[in-house]
Design a protein around this motif. Structure first.
Motif, PDB file in Angstrom:
ATOM      1  N   GLY A 265       0.808  -1.217   0.000  1.00 35.35           N
ATOM      2  CA  GLY A 265       0.000   0.000   0.000  1.00 35.35           C
ATOM      3  C   GLY A 265       0.841   1.267   0.000  1.00 35.35           C
ATOM      4  N   ARG A 266       2.151   1.129   0.116  1.00 33.50           N
ATOM      5  CA  ARG A 266       2.999   2.333   0.060  1.00 33.50           C
ATOM      6  C   ARG A 266       3.715   2.399  -1.279  1.00 33.50           C
ATOM      7  N   ARG A 267       3.917   3.608  -1.747  1.00 35.15           N
ATOM      8  CA  ARG A 267       4.573   3.798  -3.045  1.00 35.15           C
ATOM      9  C   ARG A 267       5.818   4.641  -2.849  1.00 35.15           C
ATOM     10  N   MET A 268       6.875   4.154  -3.426  1.00 36.02           N
ATOM     11  CA  MET A 268       8.158   4.843  -3.253  1.00 36.02           C
ATOM     12  C   MET A 268       8.774   5.134  -4.622  1.00 36.02           C
ATOM     13  N   VAL A 269       9.120   6.385  -4.847  1.00 36.34           N
ATOM     14  CA  VAL A 269       9.875   6.727  -6.049  1.00 36.34           C
ATOM     15  C   VAL A 269      11.353   6.737  -5.665  1.00 36.34           C
ATOM     16  N   VAL A 270      12.170   6.012  -6.403  1.00 37.57           N
ATOM     17  CA  VAL A 270      13.613   6.068  -6.161  1.00 37.57           C
ATOM     18  C   VAL A 270      14.272   6.764  -7.357  1.00 37.57           C
ATOM     19  N   ASP A 271      14.948   7.861  -7.070  1.00 34.45           N
ATOM     20  CA  ASP A 271      15.630   8.674  -8.083  1.00 34.45           C
ATOM     21  C   ASP A 271      17.095   8.238  -8.058  1.00 34.45           C
TER      22      ASP A 271
ATOM     23  N   GLY B  59      11.157   3.343 -10.124  1.00 38.13           N
ATOM     24  CA  GLY B  59      12.504   3.873 -10.322  1.00 38.13           C
ATOM     25  C   GLY B  59      12.462   4.959 -11.392  1.00 38.13           C
ATOM     26  N   ASP B  60      13.160   6.057 -11.151  1.00 38.96           N
ATOM     27  CA  ASP B  60      13.207   7.118 -12.163  1.00 38.96           C
ATOM     28  C   ASP B  60      14.644   7.589 -12.348  1.00 38.96           C
ATOM     29  N   ASN B  61      15.068   7.513 -13.596  1.00 42.50           N
ATOM     30  CA  ASN B  61      16.408   7.919 -13.977  1.00 42.50           C
ATOM     31  C   ASN B  61      16.348   9.397 -14.382  1.00 42.50           C
ATOM     32  N   HIS B  62      16.740  10.259 -13.477  1.00 41.74           N
ATOM     33  CA  HIS B  62      16.616  11.706 -13.707  1.00 41.74           C
ATOM     34  C   HIS B  62      17.798  12.192 -14.553  1.00 41.74           C
TER      35      HIS B  62
ATOM     36  N   ILE C 136      15.515   0.393 -14.683  1.00 41.63           N
ATOM     37  CA  ILE C 136      14.895   1.600 -14.113  1.00 41.63           C
ATOM     38  C   ILE C 136      13.606   1.859 -14.891  1.00 41.63           C
ATOM     39  N   ASP C 137      12.500   1.979 -14.161  1.00 41.52           N
ATOM     40  CA  ASP C 137      11.201   2.045 -14.832  1.00 41.52           C
ATOM     41  C   ASP C 137      11.072   3.212 -15.799  1.00 41.52           C
ATOM     42  N   HIS C 138      11.503   4.403 -15.370  1.00 41.61           N
ATOM     43  CA  HIS C 138      11.325   5.590 -16.193  1.00 41.61           C
ATOM     44  C   HIS C 138      12.636   6.332 -16.342  1.00 41.61           C
ATOM     45  N   ALA C 139      12.709   7.107 -17.413  1.00 40.59           N
ATOM     46  CA  ALA C 139      13.840   8.025 -17.572  1.00 40.59           C
ATOM     47  C   ALA C 139      13.254   9.306 -18.146  1.00 40.59           C
ATOM     48  N   TYR C 140      12.485   9.994 -17.305  1.00 44.78           N
ATOM     49  CA  TYR C 140      11.886  11.242 -17.801  1.00 44.78           C
ATOM     50  C   TYR C 140      12.970  12.241 -18.155  1.00 44.78           C
ATOM     51  N   GLY C 141      13.928  12.388 -17.282  1.00 42.24           N
ATOM     52  CA  GLY C 141      15.019  13.316 -17.567  1.00 42.24           C
ATOM     53  C   GLY C 141      14.614  14.758 -17.327  1.00 42.24           C
ATOM     54  N   GLU C 142      15.614  15.593 -17.156  1.00 40.90           N
ATOM     55  CA  GLU C 142      15.328  17.002 -16.837  1.00 40.90           C
ATOM     56  C   GLU C 142      14.533  17.697 -17.937  1.00 40.90           C
ATOM     57  N   SER C 143      14.780  17.325 -19.211  1.00 38.08           N
ATOM     58  CA  SER C 143      14.119  18.022 -20.323  1.00 38.08           C
ATOM     59  C   SER C 143      12.601  17.910 -20.253  1.00 38.08           C
TER      60      SER C 143
END
Ligand code: ARG
Length: 575
Positions: free
Chosen positions: A116-122, A159-162, A255-262
């Motif tokens: 039930g908890r969600r964690m974003v790891v950058d 996971g997010d690759n910033h 890593i699930d996402h790589a939105y990136g700064e752009s």
């Protein structure tokens, strides 16, 4: 119940409550120090004070009144002055631990406390058009371990690759590609060529204002969405991600996402306006947007006087986006210590802006990496280490160890083992101690077959598997086992330690500290070594004891493999 020790504690608590002499809220059980020969203690001080009696008297009264379940985990109960001590029943411990590990297998140690908890790891977050340097390597390895641990605890982890894929420096990247062409090659080599090209252009631009202006125009074109600029930029992003992906694959990183700064560019105006509206930022006469004296921290900018935005601005937008998109209970930043102030400013700012009201924001900081001569690695110093070469180097050194230790393995398997051992050594070096501490690249220690190294842990696991293979060959594994025969002190010690994995995983999660699991693995390997030295397995006195010991060996292999896998380290079958 997925945790034998928690079950033991619950059993003791229930029995204490059932005496009717002490209320549940006064029962605080403690795990005694390793030199105290008991497994669980009730220090009665607090309870005795509340009940108006003397601690030794309360301990004695409770001991007399206790009834424990006849088939439970508790063995003997003793008093020692004010302490009431409980020890595990060795036979039942053996049955409970081995049965649980057999039943849960690759999931032993996993639990649901994070459900039930969600964690974003950058984490990872390399910069585009550059190779990953040691800072990104540490972030990648520590970040993935934290992702694994929290998933094992039942959290939903994102996971997010910033990616550092935005900013003024892209003008120089694009201008240099226009001037010198696109470098060709594979993996990090092509990025290295691009870095060199970038450095040449930047140096030339210092002497030639026209080149400088040209780079500025490219950066403007990129910001305005010019198709040619955008295409070149995309090419450099793809190139960087391609090189990163090869390394990620070797490291078991996904890593699930790589939105990136752009990605946040379109949201920045809103963020700046919101900061102004909240009165936490103000616009200076020159046009810059400034945050001043926030929690007594140094002043910082959200917008430059030329309208340009900053790393900070994009980080604020990132939190705003993550909170809306994922509704996380936690956001964890795995970023080097030098960015501690940046993150403190960021967290304080978004709190003031009301962006992360119910989200815990945490910086998991890590220290610097030193070479074996004790020098910090740096590009300027010329001793920087890059990930692809680091892994290649580790694997070729590991190959030498494998050749020496296991010359009989087929060539293809040798290479696979060398890959697992080399990569494991690099990963473990980042995880075996508190991330805040600095790190040394010391191959001797990293690939040592004794001592606190991944190699030693992998050898211990492979040794277990080899014993089990030999037993299978001579058919002794087929014997029905009698787990209750496992009462040799070194068997009991090993079993108690195996029982601690669930707790170690919880602690590693709570403290964002993968080294707690590394420590657990290391102690497991050592306890196994002692057991194996003191208790013959294949040559045990009776077939039943041999089968029981084989079951303990199998349980050790499973648990150790799980611990290593949480760290992101492979456990080969043979070495
Ligand atoms: N790309 C940055 C660097 O190389 C790290 C980004 C860390 N994450 C963040 N949200 N600021 O320094």
């Amino acid at each position: 119940m997925d945790d034998v020790l928690a079950q033991f504690t619950a059993e003791v608590t229930r029995a204490l409550v059932a005496t009717g002499q002490v209320p549940a809220d006064l029962i605080e059980l403690a795990t005694p120090k390793p030199n105290i020969p008991t497994d669980l203690a009730f220090p009665t001080f607090k309870a005795a004070k509340a009940l108006g009696t003397a601690p030794p008297a309360l301990a004695a009264a409770l001991a007399a009144a206790l009834t424990l379940p006849p088939d439970g985990l508790t063995g003997t109960v003793t008093t020692f002055g004010p302490f009431l001590n409980f020890s595990l029943h060795p036979e039942r411990l053996a049955v409970a631990v081995i049965s649980l590990i057999r039943a849960t297998g690759a999931h032993y140690g996993h639990q649901q406390i994070g459900a039930g908890r969600r964690m974003v790891v950058d984490y990872s977050a390399p910069n585009v058009a550059k190779r990953m340097h040691v800072g990104h390597i540490r972030s990648t390895i520590i970040g993935q371990a934290l992702v694994n641990v929290h998933r094992a605890l039942g959290y939903t982890v994102i996971g997010d690759n910033h990616l550092g894929d935005w900013g003024k420096q892209f003008g120089v990247v694009l201008a240099s590609v226009e001037r010198d062409g696109t470098p060709t090659g594979q993996g990090e080599a092509v990025l290295a060529a691009l870095e060199a090209q970038y450095a040449r252009y930047a140096a030339d631009a210092k002497a030639d204002p026209a080149l400088d202006e040209h780079a500025r125009l490219w950066s403007l074109r990129l910001e305005q969405g010019d198709p040619q600029a955008r295409a070149l930029w995309q090419w450099s992003v793809d190139l960087t991600m391609d090189a990163a992906q090869r390394n990620y694959d070797r490291l078991g990183v996904a890593i699930d996402h790589a939105y990136g700064e752009s990605f946040y560019e379109p949201m920045l105006a809103e963020v700046i306006q919101a900061a102004l509206d909240h009165g936490v930022a103000f616009r200076e006469a020159g046009g810059a947007v400034v945050v001043e004296a926030l929690d007594q921290m140094p002043t910082f900018l959200l917008q430059r006087s030329d309208g340009g935005t900053l790393y900070m601005t994009r980080d604020v937008a990132t939190i705003h986006f993550r909170v809306r998109e994922f509704q996380p209970t936690h956001i964890v930043y795995v970023v080097g210590e030098p960015q501690a102030l940046h993150l403190r400013q960021l967290f304080a700012l978004v709190r003031t802006m009301g962006y992360a009201k119910t989200t815990e924001l945490t910086h998991v900081a890590f220290g610097t990496v030193f070479d074996s001569a004790g020098q910090p690695l740096s590009t300027r110093r010329g001793n920087m280490v890059y990930l692809e070469t680091l892994l290649d180097d580790a694997v070729s050194r590991a190959r030498a160890v494998v050749e020496q230790k296991s010359p009989e393995l087929p060539a293809a398997e040798k290479q696979a083992v060398a890959e697992a051992v080399g990569v494991g050594a690099v990963v473990y070096n980042d995880l075996y101690q508190d991330p805040k501490r600095n790190l040394t690249l010391d191959w001797e220690r990293m690939l040592a077959t004794e001592g606190n190294s991944a190699t030693y842990l992998q050898y211990s696991h492979a040794r277990c598997r080899s014993i089990l293979r030999r037993a299978a060959e001579d058919g002794s594994a087929a014997q029905p086992d009698a787990l209750a025969l496992l009462i040799h002190p070194s068997e009991t010690r090993l079993l108690k330690h195996l029982a601690r994995l669930p707790e170690a995983v919880r602690e590693a999660g709570k403290r964002y500290a993968p080294f707690v699991i590394a420590d657990w693995c290391y102690t497991t390997a050592r306890e196994f070594g002692v057991f194996f030295e003191q208790c013959p397995v294949l040559k045990a006195e009776s077939p039943a004891l041999r089968a029981a010991r084989l079951a303990l060996v199998a349980a050790t292999a499973t648990a150790l493999k799980n611990g290593l896998s949480l760290l992101g380290i492979k456990a080969p079958e043979r070495m």
